[in-house]
Design a protein around this motif. Structure first.
Motif, PDB file in Angstrom:
ATOM      1  N   ASN A   1       0.794  -1.237   0.000  1.00 36.92           N
ATOM      2  CA  ASN A   1       0.000   0.000   0.000  1.00 36.92           C
ATOM      3  C   ASN A   1       0.823   1.281   0.000  1.00 36.92           C
ATOM      4  OD1 ASN A   1      -2.899  -0.944   0.352  1.00 36.92           O
ATOM      5  ND2 ASN A   1      -1.911  -2.026   2.048  1.00 36.92           N
TER       6      ASN A   1
ATOM      7  N   TRP B   1      -0.299   5.256   0.114  1.00 37.23           N
ATOM      8  CA  TRP B   1      -0.141   6.009   1.357  1.00 37.23           C
ATOM      9  C   TRP B   1       0.717   7.262   1.159  1.00 37.23           C
ATOM     10  CZ3 TRP B   1       1.401   1.414   5.086  1.00 37.23           C
ATOM     11  CH2 TRP B   1       0.287   0.588   5.287  1.00 37.23           C
TER      12      TRP B   1
ATOM     13  N   SER C   1       6.685   0.895   9.960  1.00 34.90           N
ATOM     14  CA  SER C   1       5.952   2.153   9.776  1.00 34.90           C
ATOM     15  C   SER C   1       6.904   3.323   9.566  1.00 34.90           C
ATOM     16  CB  SER C   1       5.073   2.419  11.000  1.00 34.90           C
ATOM     17  OG  SER C   1       4.098   1.415  11.154  1.00 34.90           O
TER      18      SER C   1
ATOM     19  N   LYS D   1      -1.656   1.558   8.163  1.00 35.58           N
ATOM     20  CA  LYS D   1      -1.747   2.963   7.767  1.00 35.58           C
ATOM     21  C   LYS D   1      -1.657   3.881   8.978  1.00 35.58           C
ATOM     22  CE  LYS D   1      -2.865   6.375   4.856  1.00 35.58           C
ATOM     23  NZ  LYS D   1      -3.230   7.513   5.714  1.00 35.58           N
TER      24      LYS D   1
ATOM     25  N   ASP E   1       0.985   6.922   9.337  1.00 34.72           N
ATOM     26  CA  ASP E   1       0.590   8.295   9.655  1.00 34.72           C
ATOM     27  C   ASP E   1       1.324   8.821  10.892  1.00 34.72           C
ATOM     28  OD1 ASP E   1      -1.106   8.229   7.509  1.00 34.72           O
ATOM     29  OD2 ASP E   1      -2.952   8.048   8.677  1.00 34.72           O
TER      30      ASP E   1
END
Length: 516
Positions: free
Chosen positions: A87, A91, A137, A430, A434
């Motif tokens: 993804n 993103w 992440s 996600k 973020d």
């Protein structure tokens, strides 16, 4: 593989590591999305290629059975890599705000950029998952990273220090090993973001260090996560099996482990029998071997703390209760008839001990939970939608899970994080991307826009004030008073009744007319 003496990173080397990673970030090393995906893939294959060594290291450090390491560490970590890799293009893509009469011509854009060098301080209990989930992440968001493994898992920390340089460039991800002194040195530095997983006591220290340098901090802490049992609708055997799994996994050293059970007094005997049945299914020969049937406590101090709680309880043992300090092993122990002021209720247990608190009503349990710190998770075993809504609306927690235990940590698409004493900020998928991302606002204005926005320049006048008022959204109609919520509910029921009546009438009419 024998337990290795962990080699700590020298203080001057820590400063050099930080400086090199900062220079790498500023040079744009992690800016290209293609390179980030390469780094993520390398990280994933590091875990896959070295599965057996990781399983062995974690067995040495925590006595974790291979099944637990695969299910609760390696599997979710590799899935996190795959999710981010799949993804990341979406993103990281710049986004544009919705259309606006005046502002759209300003060419508004939100860019997703890394924050800088990020520090991740991992805990002992899940030294792979709670290390590499945030690492994934941070790398996906375009940061360079320092990972500080727990010194309480020296075999795993030593292995990571060996493996990471073989798969990722030192300008991207570095391992810093050490204890309090090394962690303090790290916290003295300026970071793009800090993520800490561990106790509330240390979490306050980390948050204070972040405040000194104005560094954003994500805290994953813990707390006493309660389990509510609804005797009317819960599947008692399923509930007992899942709760016991959650309490024995990693020897109960899990931040989202069920800490205690709240059950109506009249149902305690029935639920205890279900727990004992599950206990016999899990351990049919009655022998619990560290590293084979379940894990062990991480250290002598952890063992002594849980042993002290067990020694002091006023509840009644119904299963387990034996301890072996030489192996740092405590058998899964179920304790019934615990009061709210029992020693087992004084702190997060973080061990394989499950107290049961009988109550006259579940409302008593709700009131007790609300009087304490907000837990990381609340569990409810009920299919009653009204009770589910009551538990969800009348209590606050990081998450609320119905009819399962601990599975929320690895479920794709859900944020993971606490609230208040149980932590702050979110990660997973996600949400983790973020957390480590700076959302950078940008616009590009044009000279001709002064035709539309000339009112902003002096000299000011009443006319310009009137014109500027059209730039911003207007308020809704002024309310005449608070809404009548009961009336809204009443009319909703009437609408549903009318709709049901119409559908029934149509069905009856079609039946009378027969086939056309």
């Amino acid at each position: 593989m024998m337990p290795a003496e962990l080699k700590y990173t020298p203080a001057d080397e820590i400063l050099q590591i930080h400086a090199e990673l900062d220079a790498s970030f500023r040079a744009g090393k992690m800016r290209p999305v293609a390179y980030r995906k390469y780094a993520l893939a390398q990280l994933g294959y590091m875990l896959k290629d070295n599965t057996e060594r990781i399983v062995e290291a974690m067995n040495i450090d925590l006595g974790k059975p291979a099944q637990e390491t695969h299910f609760t560490e390696l599997g979710p970590s590799i899935a996190e890599v795959a999710d981010a890799y799949r993804n990341l293009d979406k993103w990281a893509r710049p986004s544009r705000p919705p259309l606006h009469l005046i502002f759209t011509p300003l060419r508004r854009v939100v860019y997703k950029e890394g924050k800088g060098v990020c520090l991740i301080i991992a805990p002992f209990n899940f030294p792979i998952l709670n290390a590499f989930s945030p690492v994934v992440s941070a790398l996906a968001a375009g940061n360079t990273v320092v990972l500080k493994p727990s010194e309480q898992t020296p075999a795993t920390a030593t292995l990571l220090a060996e493996l990471v340089p073989k798969y990722l460039e030192p300008s991207v991800l570095r391992i810093v090993n050490g204890s309090v002194a090394e962690t303090s040195k790290l916290l003295d530095l300026k970071w793009g973001h800090i993520m800490f997983t561990g106790s509330g006591r240390v979490g306050r220290i980390v948050a204070g260090a972040g405040a000194k340098t104005l560094t954003p901090v994500t805290l994953e802490l813990g707390g006493k996560s309660p389990v509510f049992i609804d005797p009317e609708t819960c599947n008692v055997d399923t509930a007992a099996r899942r709760i016991l799994f959650g309490k024995t996994s990693n020897s109960g050293q899990v931040c989202v482990a069920p800490d205690y059970i709240i059950v109506p007094r009249s149902y305690q005997d029935r639920f205890v029998e279900a727990l004992k049945k599950a206990y016999d299914e899990f351990y049919p020969d009655g022998v619990h071997v560290p590293g084979v049937s379940m894990g062990r406590m991480v250290s002598s101090s952890a063992f002594q703390r849980v042993k002290g709680l067990l020694d002091a309880t006023r509840g009644t043992y119904v299963a387990g209760g034996s301890r072996d300090e030489s192996k740092l092993f405590i058998t899964p122990t179920i304790v019934r008839d615990c009061a709210w002021d029992d020693p087992l209720m004084s702190e997060e247990i973080f061990g394989p001990v499950l107290p049961i608190v009988p109550v006259d009503t579940l409302e008593e349990g709700i009131e007790h939970v609300n009087q304490g710190d907000r837990p990381l998770t609340i569990y409810g075993f009920t299919t009653d939608s009204a009770l589910q809504r009551k538990l969800r609306e009348e209590m606050s927690s990081g998450s609320i899970i119905f009819n399962d235990i601990m599975i929320q940590v690895g479920v794709e698409g859900l944020p993971f994080g606490g609230i208040g004493e149980s932590g702050s900020g979110y990660h997973n998928g996600k949400y983790g991307f973020d957390a480590f991302t700076h959302f950078r606002a940008s616009l590009d204005s044009r000279p001709w826009l002064d035709i539309l926005m000339r009112f902003r320049f002096p000299p000011y006048s009443a006319t310009k004030i009137w014109v500027s008022s059209f730039l911003f959204a207007s308020l809704p109609r002024r309310p005449s008073g608070p809404p009548d919520l009961s009336a809204r509910s009443h009319w909703r029921r009437w609408l549903l009744f009318i709709l049901a009546t119409l559908l029934s009438s149509v069905a009856i009419a079609r039946k009378k007319l027969g086939p056309s």
